[in-house]
Design a protein around this motif. Structure first.
Motif, PDB file in Angstrom:
ATOM      1  N   LEU A   1      12.384  35.567 -26.171  1.00  0.00           N
ATOM      2  CA  LEU A   1      13.410  36.399 -26.797  1.00  0.00           C
ATOM      3  C   LEU A   1      14.180  37.170 -25.735  1.00  0.00           C
ATOM      4  O   LEU A   1      13.589  37.752 -24.826  1.00  0.00           O
ATOM      5  CB  LEU A   1      12.769  37.383 -27.777  1.00  0.00           C
ATOM      6  N   LEU A   2      15.521  37.160 -25.876  1.00  0.00           N
ATOM      7  CA  LEU A   2      16.377  38.023 -25.061  1.00  0.00           C
ATOM      8  C   LEU A   2      17.239  38.863 -25.988  1.00  0.00           C
ATOM      9  O   LEU A   2      17.930  38.321 -26.860  1.00  0.00           O
ATOM     10  CB  LEU A   2      17.295  37.199 -24.150  1.00  0.00           C
ATOM     11  N   LEU A   3      17.211  40.180 -25.793  1.00  0.00           N
ATOM     12  CA  LEU A   3      18.121  41.087 -26.482  1.00  0.00           C
ATOM     13  C   LEU A   3      19.256  41.400 -25.519  1.00  0.00           C
ATOM     14  O   LEU A   3      19.026  41.921 -24.420  1.00  0.00           O
ATOM     15  CB  LEU A   3      17.400  42.367 -26.896  1.00  0.00           C
ATOM     16  N   THR A   4      20.482  41.092 -25.904  1.00  0.00           N
ATOM     17  CA  THR A   4      21.622  41.302 -25.012  1.00  0.00           C
ATOM     18  C   THR A   4      21.886  42.793 -24.839  1.00  0.00           C
ATOM     19  O   THR A   4      21.653  43.597 -25.742  1.00  0.00           O
ATOM     20  CB  THR A   4      22.876  40.612 -25.552  1.00  0.00           C
ATOM     21  N   ALA A   5      22.410  43.129 -23.662  1.00  0.00           N
ATOM     22  CA  ALA A   5      22.739  44.525 -23.371  1.00  0.00           C
ATOM     23  C   ALA A   5      24.244  44.737 -23.265  1.00  0.00           C
ATOM     24  O   ALA A   5      24.704  45.870 -23.183  1.00  0.00           O
ATOM     25  CB  ALA A   5      22.063  44.963 -22.077  1.00  0.00           C
ATOM     26  N   GLY A   6      25.007  43.659 -23.261  1.00  0.00           N
ATOM     27  CA  GLY A   6      26.445  43.790 -23.146  1.00  0.00           C
ATOM     28  C   GLY A   6      27.130  42.449 -23.261  1.00  0.00           C
ATOM     29  O   GLY A   6      26.487  41.396 -23.348  1.00  0.00           O
ATOM     30  N   ARG A   7      28.453  42.484 -23.269  1.00  0.00           N
ATOM     31  CA  ARG A   7      29.240  41.261 -23.393  1.00  0.00           C
ATOM     32  C   ARG A   7      28.976  40.347 -22.194  1.00  0.00           C
ATOM     33  O   ARG A   7      28.926  40.802 -21.055  1.00  0.00           O
ATOM     34  CB  ARG A   7      30.725  41.605 -23.483  1.00  0.00           C
ATOM     35  N   GLY A   8      28.784  39.070 -22.477  1.00  0.00           N
ATOM     36  CA  GLY A   8      28.528  38.092 -21.433  1.00  0.00           C
ATOM     37  C   GLY A   8      27.059  37.764 -21.248  1.00  0.00           C
ATOM     38  O   GLY A   8      26.726  36.719 -20.665  1.00  0.00           O
ATOM     39  N   ASP A   9      26.166  38.635 -21.729  1.00  0.00           N
ATOM     40  CA  ASP A   9      24.733  38.395 -21.562  1.00  0.00           C
ATOM     41  C   ASP A   9      24.267  37.133 -22.278  1.00  0.00           C
ATOM     42  O   ASP A   9      23.434  36.374 -21.760  1.00  0.00           O
ATOM     43  CB  ASP A   9      23.922  39.590 -22.079  1.00  0.00           C
TER      44      ASP A   9
ATOM     45  N   ASP B   1      29.785  35.625 -34.955  1.00  0.00           N
ATOM     46  CA  ASP B   1      30.510  34.515 -34.361  1.00  0.00           C
ATOM     47  C   ASP B   1      30.735  34.723 -32.863  1.00  0.00           C
ATOM     48  O   ASP B   1      30.761  33.764 -32.095  1.00  0.00           O
ATOM     49  CB  ASP B   1      31.859  34.333 -35.063  1.00  0.00           C
ATOM     50  N   GLY B   2      30.899  35.985 -32.424  1.00  0.00           N
ATOM     51  CA  GLY B   2      31.100  36.261 -31.010  1.00  0.00           C
ATOM     52  C   GLY B   2      29.894  35.899 -30.170  1.00  0.00           C
ATOM     53  O   GLY B   2      30.023  35.314 -29.083  1.00  0.00           O
ATOM     54  N   THR B   3      28.700  36.252 -30.649  1.00  0.00           N
ATOM     55  CA  THR B   3      27.474  35.898 -29.931  1.00  0.00           C
ATOM     56  C   THR B   3      27.312  34.388 -29.876  1.00  0.00           C
ATOM     57  O   THR B   3      26.957  33.819 -28.839  1.00  0.00           O
ATOM     58  CB  THR B   3      26.257  36.540 -30.624  1.00  0.00           C
ATOM     59  N   LEU B   4      27.588  33.718 -31.004  1.00  0.00           N
ATOM     60  CA  LEU B   4      27.481  32.259 -31.041  1.00  0.00           C
ATOM     61  C   LEU B   4      28.470  31.615 -30.091  1.00  0.00           C
ATOM     62  O   LEU B   4      28.153  30.627 -29.413  1.00  0.00           O
ATOM     63  CB  LEU B   4      27.693  31.764 -32.470  1.00  0.00           C
TER      64      LEU B   4
ATOM     65  N   GLN C   1      14.686  29.352 -27.147  1.00  0.00           N
ATOM     66  CA  GLN C   1      15.122  30.652 -26.642  1.00  0.00           C
ATOM     67  C   GLN C   1      15.901  31.345 -27.745  1.00  0.00           C
ATOM     68  O   GLN C   1      16.871  30.799 -28.270  1.00  0.00           O
ATOM     69  CB  GLN C   1      16.016  30.487 -25.420  1.00  0.00           C
ATOM     70  N   VAL C   2      15.476  32.535 -28.142  1.00  0.00           N
ATOM     71  CA  VAL C   2      16.217  33.357 -29.089  1.00  0.00           C
ATOM     72  C   VAL C   2      17.076  34.324 -28.285  1.00  0.00           C
ATOM     73  O   VAL C   2      16.567  35.047 -27.422  1.00  0.00           O
ATOM     74  CB  VAL C   2      15.275  34.125 -30.035  1.00  0.00           C
ATOM     75  N   ILE C   3      18.373  34.349 -28.570  1.00  0.00           N
ATOM     76  CA  ILE C   3      19.313  35.260 -27.909  1.00  0.00           C
ATOM     77  C   ILE C   3      19.938  36.119 -29.003  1.00  0.00           C
ATOM     78  O   ILE C   3      20.607  35.594 -29.901  1.00  0.00           O
ATOM     79  CB  ILE C   3      20.394  34.487 -27.141  1.00  0.00           C
ATOM     80  N   ALA C   4      19.706  37.425 -28.948  1.00  0.00           N
ATOM     81  CA  ALA C   4      20.080  38.293 -30.069  1.00  0.00           C
ATOM     82  C   ALA C   4      20.933  39.466 -29.624  1.00  0.00           C
ATOM     83  O   ALA C   4      20.670  40.094 -28.585  1.00  0.00           O
ATOM     84  CB  ALA C   4      18.819  38.810 -30.761  1.00  0.00           C
ATOM     85  N   ASN C   5      21.939  39.763 -30.422  1.00  0.00           N
ATOM     86  CA  ASN C   5      22.723  40.985 -30.278  1.00  0.00           C
ATOM     87  C   ASN C   5      21.994  42.078 -31.058  1.00  0.00           C
ATOM     88  O   ASN C   5      21.963  42.039 -32.292  1.00  0.00           O
ATOM     89  CB  ASN C   5      24.129  40.764 -30.827  1.00  0.00           C
ATOM     90  N   PRO C   6      21.411  43.067 -30.400  1.00  0.00           N
ATOM     91  CA  PRO C   6      20.569  44.039 -31.111  1.00  0.00           C
ATOM     92  C   PRO C   6      21.318  44.942 -32.077  1.00  0.00           C
ATOM     93  O   PRO C   6      20.710  45.490 -33.002  1.00  0.00           O
ATOM     94  CB  PRO C   6      19.938  44.853 -29.974  1.00  0.00           C
ATOM     95  N   ILE C   7      22.641  45.092 -31.904  1.00  0.00           N
ATOM     96  CA  ILE C   7      23.386  45.972 -32.810  1.00  0.00           C
ATOM     97  C   ILE C   7      24.006  45.211 -33.980  1.00  0.00           C
ATOM     98  O   ILE C   7      24.639  45.815 -34.853  1.00  0.00           O
ATOM     99  CB  ILE C   7      24.484  46.759 -32.066  1.00  0.00           C
ATOM    100  N   ALA C   8      23.833  43.879 -34.006  1.00  0.00           N
ATOM    101  CA  ALA C   8      24.361  43.099 -35.132  1.00  0.00           C
ATOM    102  C   ALA C   8      23.582  43.436 -36.399  1.00  0.00           C
ATOM    103  O   ALA C   8      22.465  43.962 -36.353  1.00  0.00           O
ATOM    104  CB  ALA C   8      24.260  41.610 -34.831  1.00  0.00           C
TER     105      ALA C   8
END
Length: 305
Positions: free
Chosen positions: A53-61, A82-85, A21-28
């Motif tokens: 793939l999941l692109l996060t939409a906000g904090r906690g996703d 580091d926050g996403t990790l 599973q790829v979890i990505a912050n799109p604005i990083a």
């Protein structure tokens, strides 16, 4: 207070990943997180790994998705900083998928320390090789930490960054926040307890760390081991601006502790003060007040070159 052994970080046997599973912050990565994540997903699929793939939409996703899939995949890839990790590691709980990172954040502390590549092709290659290393995690007032906790000046600065944040955080945001905080800064009086033993006197700044670098700028103790059940504790008696400048200079030119700060090792740390003092956890604002830190005993496996 515990003594540290001389054992080195130990790598674990290579694994063959089958489902990821790829979890990505799109604005990083200055807005490139989305394109990098898609490229990474396609690269893993081409390597024979079934990947979503999941692109996060906000904090906690990121933490929510990691929790949902932790028992279904053998690899989670965090794309971001580091926050996403931190969210991903907190989300997997007691499950045991390996964790990889494509570092696109501001500091990328763990990635710098473990020499993780920023190029997609290189990240796919190290995932394909399947080599991992264990990493301790800790609990700070019920919240996960895998890097460091700072009580005092950096807590004030990170709180200032959080107050003014409107999007992705840049290094300039931290610099300007620190400049605002230092104007009229009054250091706190912190009491410190390590493994149940009070330390005499008071401190103006306390740093609890499981890594050898701080903010990707300052050098900490080379004796740090990421998976030995212990953390390093650095205490600065005076939190005055001259004392903070001296500490920063030592950390940039050499390695802390040096003569700038006092130094201990342990697995449980408590920091208190007469007033509520802001603290940061892995670069994010953690709150204000007493800090109760404990190495949890739960390790995660990080994919490394």
């Amino acid at each position: 207070m515990a003594d540290r052994s001389n054992s080195a970080d130990v790598s674990e046997p290579a694994r063959e990943f089958r489902r990821a599973q790829v979890i990505a912050n799109p604005i990083a990565g200055r807005g490139r997180g989305s394109s990098y994540a898609r490229e990474l997903t396609e690269g893993l699929r081409a390597a024979g790994i079934e990947t979503e793939l999941l692109l996060t939409a906000g904090r906690g996703d990121a933490g929510k998705r990691a929790c949902e899939v932790a028992g279904e995949v053998d690899l989670i890839v965090s794309v971001g900083g580091d926050g996403t990790l931190n969210e991903v590691l907190g989300g997997v709980g007691s499950a045991s998928p390996a964790i990889a990172q494509l570092p696109l954040g501001t500091a990328n502390v763990l990635a710098t320390e473990l020499h993780l590549p920023r190029r997609v092709e290189a990240a796919v290659e190290i995932i394909r090789r399947g080599r991992t290393t264990p990493l301790d995690t800790s609990q700070v007032n019920g919240r996960l930490s895998f890097l460091c906790v700072g009580v005092g000046i950096d807590g004030f600065a990170v709180r200032e960054v959080e107050r003014r944040r409107t999007g992705a955080i840049t290094k300039l945001a931290y610099v300007t926040a620190m400049a605002r905080v230092l104007g009229g800064y009054r250091p706190p009086q912190l009491s410190l307890e390590i493994d149940g033993v009070p330390v005499d006197g008071h401190f103006g700044f306390v740093l609890i760390s499981n890594v050898r670098g701080y903010g990707a700028v300052f050098n900490l103790s080379p004796d740090c081991r990421h998976a030995d059940g212990l953390v390093e504790v650095y205490g600065l008696r005076s939190g005055s601006i001259p004392a903070l400048v001296k500490m920063a200079a030592v950390g940039m030119a050499g390695r802390l502790p040096g003569r700038a700060v006092e130094f201990w090792q342990g697995s449980r740390v408590r920091v208190t003060a007469p007033e509520e003092v802001p603290f940061q956890v892995d670069g994010d604002f953690g709150g204000a007040g007493p800090v109760d830190f404990e190495v949890s005993g739960r390790q995660v496996r990080i994919v490394v070159p």
